[in-house]
Structure formats: structure tokens, C-alpha cells
Design an enzyme around this catalytic site. Structure first.
Site, short mmCIF file in Angstrom:
data_model
loop_
_atom_site.label_atom_id
_atom_site.label_comp_id
_atom_site.label_asym_id
_atom_site.label_seq_id
_atom_site.Cartn_x
_atom_site.Cartn_y
_atom_site.Cartn_z
CG HIS A 46 -12.59 8.21 -12.58
ND1 HIS A 46 -13.79 7.88 -12.44
CD2 HIS A 46 -11.94 7.09 -13.42
CE1 HIS A 46 -14.08 6.70 -13.08
NE2 HIS A 46 -13.05 6.22 -13.63
CD GLU A 87 -8.42 0.15 1.29
OE1 GLU A 87 -8.30 1.52 1.56
OE2 GLU A 87 -7.74 -0.65 1.65
CB CYS A 123 -0.83 -0.01 1.20
SG CYS A 123 -2.28 -1.22 0.94
#
Length: 138
Positions: free
Chosen positions: A65, A125, A22
Site C-alpha cells: 500500500h 505485475e 503507464c
């Protein structure tokens, strides 16, 4: 009584101090379930789903986005600015928990009907991992 509605958006992030993958720039297909609890209004609803959609979609336009970046992540922030990329600059690392708190605060700070007693937000997530928080309104 409680009602809930589900929303989706695409967003990038990274956790610069993370010990694993991550720490890299990556993204997720986020899912959010927003739950409102309260008394029924004059129309026998907690809140109209149409009104929920108006509130949430205005928030999601900012996130969809985009890349959520901590204001202290100067390397990525500079890169996003050079690329003229859509970004949301925040003062936290974009963990699921922090995104959940961020969205809960944004939703609870909108003009909600007086009959709403609490708001709960669940942020997925991935399809298997989520963070959840709730807030009682005065």
C-alpha cells in the site's frame, strides 16, 4: 534442491516517460515468487518456510500500500509528500524488471543460511505478465 514461496502486495507506480497508459498514476496487485536453491541443511531443508516468510514480510511491509516513485519524478514526489502518503523512493522507474532486480538485491543482502547457493525472484505485475531474475551467491 529448490524451494519457493509466493507473496502478494498492493503498490502504486507510474512510468513518466512511457508512451501509453503507464505514464498515469496507477497500481497493481503484485505477486512475487521467491525461489531458493541449495543443499539440505541439518534439518533436511533448504531453508525453513517460516524463515523465508520472516525475511520477505519485513521487505513487503515497506512496499504494501505504498507508491514506488523515481527520485527524479519531482511532480509525483511532491504530491506524495504533500499528501503524507506512504512511498518508496528509488533511483529507477518502477518497471516489473526493475522491481524484480530491487527485490532480488534486497533479499540477497539479508542474512541467508550458508547452504543457499542461489535466489530467483519472479514478479508478476498482472496475472499474465512477469519479470524474473536470479543471482548466484558466493
Amino acid at each position: 534442491m529448490k524451494i519457493a514461496k509466493e507473496f502478494h502486495w498492493e503498490m502504486g507506480h507510474r512510468l513518466p516517460e512511457h508512451f501509453g497508459l503507464c505514464k498515469n498514476i496507477h497500481g497493481h496487485s503484485y505477486k512475487m515468487i521467491v525461489e531458493f536453491e541449495g543443499d539440505l541443511n541439518k534439518d533436511q531443508m533448504v531453508i525453513d518456510y517460516y524463515d523465508v516468510e520472516k525475511i520477505i514480510n519485513s521487505l513487503l511491509q515497506e512496499l504494501d500500500h505504498s507508491f514506488m516513485v523515481n527520485k527524479n519524478d519531482k511532480v509525483v514526489l511532491e504530491f506524495l509528500e504533500k499528501m503524507n502518503s506512504k512511498k518508496v523512493v528509488v533511483d529507477f522507474d518502477a518497471t516489473a524488471e526493475n522491481i524484480c532486480k530491487f527485490m532480488l538485491n534486497r533479499i540477497s543482502n539479508t542474512k541467508l543460511p550458508d547452504n543457499i547457493k542461489s535466489v530467483k525472484v519472479r514478479i508478476y505485475e498482472t496475472q499474465f505478465d512477469y519479470a524474473e531474475d536470479s543471482l548466484k551467491l558466493s
